[in-house]
Write a protein that holds these residues in place. Structure first.
Motif, PDB file in Angstrom:
ATOM      1  N   TYR A  84      -4.453   9.909  -8.736  1.00 46.05           N
ATOM      2  CA  TYR A  84      -5.588   9.445  -9.553  1.00 46.05           C
ATOM      3  C   TYR A  84      -6.875   9.248  -8.763  1.00 46.05           C
ATOM      4  O   TYR A  84      -7.952   9.246  -9.347  1.00 46.05           O
ATOM      5  N   GLY A  85      -6.773   9.078  -7.448  1.00 44.90           N
ATOM      6  CA  GLY A  85      -7.978   8.844  -6.657  1.00 44.90           C
ATOM      7  C   GLY A  85      -8.262   9.901  -5.616  1.00 44.90           C
ATOM      8  O   GLY A  85      -9.284   9.838  -4.928  1.00 44.90           O
TER       9      GLY A  85
ATOM     10  N   VAL B 289       0.838  -1.207   0.000  1.00 46.38           N
ATOM     11  CA  VAL B 289       0.000   0.000   0.000  1.00 46.38           C
ATOM     12  C   VAL B 289       0.874   1.258   0.000  1.00 46.38           C
ATOM     13  O   VAL B 289       0.556   2.243  -0.680  1.00 46.38           O
ATOM     14  N   SER B 290       1.984   1.243   0.736  1.00 48.59           N
ATOM     15  CA  SER B 290       2.894   2.399   0.737  1.00 48.59           C
ATOM     16  C   SER B 290       3.407   2.699  -0.667  1.00 48.59           C
ATOM     17  O   SER B 290       3.520   3.857  -1.068  1.00 48.59           O
ATOM     18  N   LEU B 291       3.713   1.647  -1.399  1.00 46.00           N
ATOM     19  CA  LEU B 291       4.194   1.833  -2.772  1.00 46.00           C
ATOM     20  C   LEU B 291       3.108   2.376  -3.694  1.00 46.00           C
ATOM     21  O   LEU B 291       3.403   3.049  -4.685  1.00 46.00           O
ATOM     22  N   LEU B 292       1.835   2.120  -3.345  1.00 49.78           N
ATOM     23  CA  LEU B 292       0.721   2.546  -4.195  1.00 49.78           C
ATOM     24  C   LEU B 292       0.187   3.937  -3.861  1.00 49.78           C
ATOM     25  O   LEU B 292      -0.465   4.570  -4.692  1.00 49.78           O
TER      26      LEU B 292
ATOM     27  N   ALA C 100      -8.718   5.323   1.849  1.00 53.98           N
ATOM     28  CA  ALA C 100      -8.948   3.884   1.693  1.00 53.98           C
ATOM     29  C   ALA C 100      -7.645   3.104   1.909  1.00 53.98           C
ATOM     30  O   ALA C 100      -7.640   2.042   2.542  1.00 53.98           O
ATOM     31  N   CYS C 101      -6.553   3.634   1.380  1.00 53.74           N
ATOM     32  CA  CYS C 101      -5.242   2.994   1.565  1.00 53.74           C
ATOM     33  C   CYS C 101      -4.849   2.960   3.038  1.00 53.74           C
ATOM     34  O   CYS C 101      -4.350   1.944   3.543  1.00 53.74           O
ATOM     35  N   ARG C 102      -5.085   4.058   3.747  1.00 55.67           N
ATOM     36  CA  ARG C 102      -4.731   4.117   5.162  1.00 55.67           C
ATOM     37  C   ARG C 102      -5.605   3.186   6.001  1.00 55.67           C
ATOM     38  O   ARG C 102      -5.137   2.577   6.963  1.00 55.67           O
TER      39      ARG C 102
END
Length: 458
Positions: free
Chosen positions: A113-114, A103-106, A121-123
Motif C-alpha cells: 500500500y505504500g 514493524v516486521s509484521l507491518l 520508512a519502516c527500515r
C-alpha cells in the motif's frame, strides 16, 4: 570475618538468574540481527519477476531500501547510552525488540500500500530503535556479569548477532519458497513478540531490582563488581574527559577499523566471489551463512581462553583484551591478503579463506567490545554509543570507498587493492589500540556529586 567469606562466595548452583538474563539478551541479539538482515534476503524474492506479487524496483531503489536501516541506526547511538544510564537497559532493549517486531509484521502490508517509500520508512524506524541495542547491552552486562565470567558470558551474548545473521541467511530462502516472502517478516515479528512477553516477566535492570534472584547470587555479583552498598544513580557524563582520553580515542579508532574491514567483507564479498571466482554465494544460503557460523562458533573458545588466562593471572586484563583484539583484526588482515590471490575456480579454498577471515573477527568480542566496561563501568553504555556511532558511519563509507576503487568488478588487481586497503586499516587501527589502549578504570569514571562537593567546600 566469617560473614565476609560467605558474602563473596560464589553460589553453589551452576545456573543462576544472571544466566537467565544472559540467555534472554543473547536471544535479543539473535532476533535483532535476524530482523536487521532479513531485507537483504527478502528483497530478492520481492523483486523476482517470476512471482505474481513482485515489485518493479530497480537496483538503485533496492540499494536505497537496503541502506535505509543505517540512516536511523546511527542517530540514537549516543542518546541511547545516556538513556540506558538514566532509565536502565531493560526498558530500552524491550522497546528495541518490540518496535522491530511490530514493524516486521507491518512491512508486507506496507509494501503493497505504500510502496518502497513506506518500506524505507519502516527500515529507518527499525534502525532508530536498534540504536538502543548495544548501549543497553553494555549497560546490562556491566550490572549483571561478574568480572570472573565477563569474557565468556559477554561473548555468549554478542555471538547472538552472528547466529541471528547466519540463521536468517539460511532459512529465508526456504521460508520464501514454502510460504512466500511475507512469511519471512511474519516469522521474525512473531518470535520477537514472544521474546518481549517473556522478557517483561524474566528481565531486570540489575540484581538489585530483580524479583527472582537469591541473596547469595546477588551478593556474589555485587561484590565482584564493587556494587555492594552503593545506590546506582545517573552520574553527570564527563564529556570533556571522555573525548580527551587517549585510551578512549584508541577505542574509537579500533572500533572503526573493525567495522571498515567487516562491512567491506559483508557488502562486497558476494560480488567478488561471483565476478572474479565465478561463485554466486548469494544463491547458496548455507554458503552465505558459513562465515558467520564460523564467527559464532569461534567466539566460545576465544571467550573461555580469555577468562581462563585472567583467572590464572597469566596476563593482565589489558593484555588479554589486546591479544584478543589483535587476533580479531590482524588475523583477518593476513587472511584477506591470501584471499586476494586465490585463482579463479578454486571455490573450496576461497570459501575456506573467507570463513577464516570472518570467523577470526570473533576476537573483538573479548577485545575492544569489553574495554568500554573495563575502563568506565559507570558510563559503559554511553561509551559504547559513542564508538558505535563513529564506527557505523564507517560502515556506510567503507562500501562506497570500495566501489570507488572498483572501476571493473571482474579485474582481480582492482579487488586486490580493496583487500590491501582493508588489511592496512585492520592492522594500523588495531596497532593504535595496542599502543594507546588501556583497560584500567579511568579517573573520570567516578564523577563527584555536586552536592558532595558543596558539602566538602563548607
Amino acid at each position: 570475618m566469617v560473614v565476609d567469606e560467605v558474602v563473596i562466595k560464589k553460589p553453589s548452583s551452576v545456573l543462576g538468574v544472571r544466566h537467565v538474563q544472559v540467555f534472554m539478551l543473547f536471544l535479543a541479539l539473535v532476533l535483532a540481527f535476524a530482523m536487521r538482515v532479513n531485507m537483504s534476503m527478502a528483497i530478492v524474492a520481492m523483486t523476482d519477476r517470476a512471482q505474481d506479487d513482485s515489485f518493479d524496483w530497480n537496483m538503485q531503489t533496492q540499494s536505497v531500501i537496503l541502506s535505509s536501516f543505517f540512516w536511523g541506526y546511527i542517530i540514537l547511538q549516543i542518546p541511547g547510552g545516556e538513556l540506558a544510564a538514566k532509565f536502565g537497559g531493560m526498558v530500552l532493549v524491550t522497546i528495541c525488540i518490540g518496535v522491530n517486531s511490530a514493524v516486521s509484521l507491518l512491512i508486507p502490508i506496507g509494501s503493497y500500500y505504500g510502496g518502497w517509500q513506506l518500506v524505507c520508512a519502516c527500515r529507518v524506524l527499525q534502525g532508530l530503535s536498534q540504536g538502543f541495542l548495544f548501549p543497553s547491552m553494555h549497560n546490562l552486562i556491566g550490572k549483571w556479569v561478574p568480572l570472573e565470567e565477563k569474557s565468556r558470558l559477554s561473548t555468549l551474548i554478542y555471538a547472538g548477532a552472528q547466529l541471528g545473521t547466519a540463521l536468517q541467511l539460511m532459512v529465508s530462502g526456504f521460508i520464501a519458497a514454502a510460504w512466500g516472502w511475507p512469511a519471512i517478516f511474519y516469522a521474525n515479528g512473531t518470535l520477537g513478540v514472544i521474546w518481549v512477553v517473556a522478557y517483561v516477566f524474566l528481565g531486570s535492570d540489575s540484581p538489585r531490582t530483580s524479583r527472582m534472584i537469591g541473596e547469595d547470587e546477588k551478593m556474589y555479583i555485587q561484590n565482584s563488581l564493587g556494587h555492594v552498598g552503593t545506590q546506582h544513580k545517573k552520574l553527570p557524563t564527563p564529556w570533556k574527559a571522555i573525548f580527551t582520553s587517549l585510551p578512549f580515542i584508541s577505542l574509537i579508532v579500533t572500533h572503526c577499523g573493525q567495522n571498515w574491514g567487516f562491512w567491506t567483507l559483508m557488502t562486497e564479498m558476494p560480488s567478488y566471489m561471483k565476478q572474479v571466482l565465478g561463485v554466486d554465494i548469494k544463491a547458496n544460503g548455507v554458503m552465505s551463512a558459513l562465515p558467520y557460523l564460523a564467527m559464532y562458533i569461534l567466539s566460545f573458545p576465544i571467550g573461555f581462553v580469555s577468562d581462563y588466562t585472567l583467572k590464572r593471572k597469566w596476563v593482565s586484563i589489558t593484555a588479554s583484551r589486546k591479544l584478543s583484539n589483535s587476533l580479531g583484526q590482524w588475523g583477518p588482515a593476513l587472511a584477506l591478503i591470501g584471499l586476494s590471490y586465490v585463482p579463479a575456480g578454486h571455490v573450496a579454498l576461497a570459501v575456506a579463506l573467507l570463513t577464516v577471515v570472518v570467523g577470526l573477527n570473533a576476537g573483538h568480542y573479548t577485545g575492544f567490545m569489553l574495554v568500554h566496561i573495563d575502563m568506565a563501568p559507570n558510563f559503559a553504555g554511553t561509551l559504547m554509543g559513542i564508538t558505535n556511532c563513529f564506527a557505523n558511519c564507517i560502515s556506510i563509507i567503507a562500501p562506497l570507498a570500495a566501489g570507488a576503487m572498483l572501476q571493473d568488478e571482474t579485474d582481480p588487481h582492482q579487488w586486490r587493492i580493496v583487500f590491501y586497503v582493508s588489511s592496512a586499516i585492520y592492522f594500523s587501527f588495531n596497532l593504535f589500540f595496542v599502543i594507546f589502549g588501556s583497560c584500567e578504570t579511568q579517573t573520570w569514571n567516578e564523577v563527584p556529586d555536586t552536592k558532595d562537593e558543596e558539602k566538602s567546600a563548607k
